[in-house]
Write a protein that holds these residues in place. Structure first.
Motif, short mmCIF file in Angstrom:
data_model
loop_
_atom_site.label_atom_id
_atom_site.label_comp_id
_atom_site.label_asym_id
_atom_site.label_seq_id
_atom_site.Cartn_x
_atom_site.Cartn_y
_atom_site.Cartn_z
N VAL A 155 -13.19 -11.92 -14.77
CA VAL A 155 -14.21 -11.98 -15.83
C VAL A 155 -13.73 -12.88 -16.97
N PHE A 156 -12.45 -12.83 -17.23
CA PHE A 156 -11.85 -13.70 -18.23
C PHE A 156 -12.07 -15.17 -17.82
N GLY A 157 -11.82 -15.46 -16.53
CA GLY A 157 -12.05 -16.81 -16.00
C GLY A 157 -13.51 -17.23 -16.14
N MET A 158 -14.42 -16.29 -15.84
CA MET A 158 -15.86 -16.55 -15.93
C MET A 158 -16.23 -16.88 -17.38
N THR A 159 -15.61 -16.14 -18.32
CA THR A 159 -15.91 -16.33 -19.75
C THR A 159 -15.42 -17.70 -20.21
N ILE A 160 -14.24 -18.10 -19.71
CA ILE A 160 -13.72 -19.43 -20.07
C ILE A 160 -14.69 -20.50 -19.57
N MET A 161 -15.18 -20.33 -18.32
CA MET A 161 -16.15 -21.29 -17.78
C MET A 161 -17.39 -21.36 -18.67
N HIS A 162 -17.86 -20.19 -19.11
CA HIS A 162 -19.04 -20.12 -19.98
C HIS A 162 -18.81 -20.93 -21.26
N LEU A 163 -17.65 -20.71 -21.88
CA LEU A 163 -17.35 -21.39 -23.15
C LEU A 163 -17.23 -22.91 -22.94
N LYS A 164 -16.59 -23.29 -21.82
CA LYS A 164 -16.45 -24.71 -21.49
C LYS A 164 -17.83 -25.35 -21.31
N MET A 165 -18.73 -24.61 -20.61
CA MET A 165 -20.07 -25.15 -20.37
C MET A 165 -20.81 -25.36 -21.69
N GLY A 166 -20.55 -24.45 -22.64
CA GLY A 166 -21.15 -24.60 -23.98
C GLY A 166 -20.68 -25.88 -24.64
N LYS A 167 -19.39 -26.18 -24.45
CA LYS A 167 -18.80 -27.38 -25.05
C LYS A 167 -19.40 -28.64 -24.37
N TRP A 168 -19.49 -28.61 -23.03
CA TRP A 168 -20.04 -29.77 -22.31
C TRP A 168 -21.51 -29.97 -22.66
N ARG A 169 -22.23 -28.85 -22.84
CA ARG A 169 -23.65 -28.97 -23.20
C ARG A 169 -23.79 -29.70 -24.53
N LYS A 170 -22.92 -29.36 -25.48
CA LYS A 170 -22.96 -30.01 -26.81
C LYS A 170 -22.70 -31.50 -26.66
N GLU A 171 -21.73 -31.86 -25.78
CA GLU A 171 -21.42 -33.28 -25.57
C GLU A 171 -22.65 -34.01 -25.02
N PHE A 172 -23.33 -33.39 -24.05
CA PHE A 172 -24.56 -34.00 -23.52
C PHE A 172 -25.60 -34.14 -24.63
N GLU A 173 -25.74 -33.09 -25.44
CA GLU A 173 -26.75 -33.10 -26.51
C GLU A 173 -26.52 -34.27 -27.46
N ASN A 174 -25.23 -34.56 -27.72
CA ASN A 174 -24.91 -35.66 -28.64
C ASN A 174 -24.70 -37.00 -27.92
N ASP A 175 -25.12 -37.07 -26.65
CA ASP A 175 -24.95 -38.28 -25.81
C ASP A 175 -23.49 -38.71 -25.76
N LYS A 176 -22.61 -37.72 -25.71
CA LYS A 176 -21.17 -38.04 -25.73
C LYS A 176 -20.46 -37.59 -24.46
N ASN A 177 -21.23 -37.33 -23.37
CA ASN A 177 -20.55 -36.89 -22.15
C ASN A 177 -19.72 -38.02 -21.55
N THR A 178 -18.48 -37.70 -21.16
CA THR A 178 -17.62 -38.72 -20.54
C THR A 178 -17.26 -38.31 -19.12
N ARG A 179 -17.71 -37.12 -18.71
CA ARG A 179 -17.31 -36.61 -17.39
C ARG A 179 -18.27 -37.07 -16.29
N SER A 180 -17.72 -37.10 -15.05
CA SER A 180 -18.51 -37.66 -13.94
C SER A 180 -19.34 -36.58 -13.24
N GLU A 181 -20.28 -37.09 -12.43
CA GLU A 181 -21.10 -36.22 -11.60
C GLU A 181 -20.19 -35.38 -10.67
N LYS A 182 -19.17 -36.06 -10.12
CA LYS A 182 -18.25 -35.39 -9.18
C LYS A 182 -17.54 -34.22 -9.88
N PHE A 183 -17.13 -34.44 -11.14
CA PHE A 183 -16.46 -33.39 -11.91
C PHE A 183 -17.35 -32.14 -11.97
#
Ligand code: HEM
Length: 145
Positions: free
Chosen positions: A93-121
């Motif tokens: 569950v701890f791992g799941m929560t870390i994934m959740h928080l990371k997804m929140g961070k990546w979502r913000k990057e997309f929102e600001n047009d700042k995503n640098t990660r690939s489709e494969k990632f």
């Protein structure tokens, strides 16, 4: 098991299903978002979908999963911690929560047009909650150790 405990479990399972739906779907949206041009209608639509999924479903579902999971732990008392499966579950569950928080961070990057990660990632990331979920469900049902 009394009815109150079973009610906690019902709410827990429903909220976990909703949380998992988001954890499994949001990285898929990121995969498609990667191929949308910045500023395009497609990209702006993905931003809305991602924000609503995270804020409207995943955040509340995670909170409710925690509340009702913890209520059950309180009902079960200290003895439950002697079982190894619950300790392993908490780690997952701890791992799941870390994934959740990371997804929140990546979502913000997309929102600001700042995503640098690939489709494969994001395709690979998509498998992490899937594997954790399968493992957790085996653990809670079989309670093997
Ligand atoms: C958010 C933190 C979580 C806590 C504190 C928690 C805690 C608990 C507890 C104490 C039980 C009752 C176990 C029993 O009565 O034997 C339970 C049941 C269950 N949990 Fe969680 N859990 C959490 C997250 C999750 C997640 C992420 C999943 C699935 C991916 C999950 C799936 C289940 C299932 C399916 C049951 C019902 C098992 C059964 O009685 O047959 N839980 N949880």
């Amino acid at each position: 098991m009394d009815n109150l405990y079973l009610t906690y479990k019902v709410v827990h399972v429903i909220s976990v299903i909703s949380w998992m739906a988001g954890l499994l779907y949001l990285p898929r949206l990121f995969v498609y978002h990667c191929s949308a041009d910045i500023g395009s209608d497609k990209s702006e639509t993905f931003k809305i979908m991602e924000r609503r999924l995270l804020r409207g479903i995943m955040n509340p579902a995670m909170i409710v999963s925690y509340i009702f999971g913890i209520l059950m732990l309180l009902e079960l008392g200290e003895a439950v911690w002697k079982m190894v499966w619950i300790q392993v579950k908490v780690l997952c569950v701890f791992g799941m929560t870390i994934m959740h928080l990371k997804m929140g961070k990546w979502r913000k990057e997309f929102e600001n047009d700042k995503n640098t990660r690939s489709e494969k990632f994001f395709r690979v990331i998509n498998e992490v909650p899937t594997v954790l979920m399968i493992f957790v469900v085996f653990l809670v049902i079989f309670q093997p150790f």
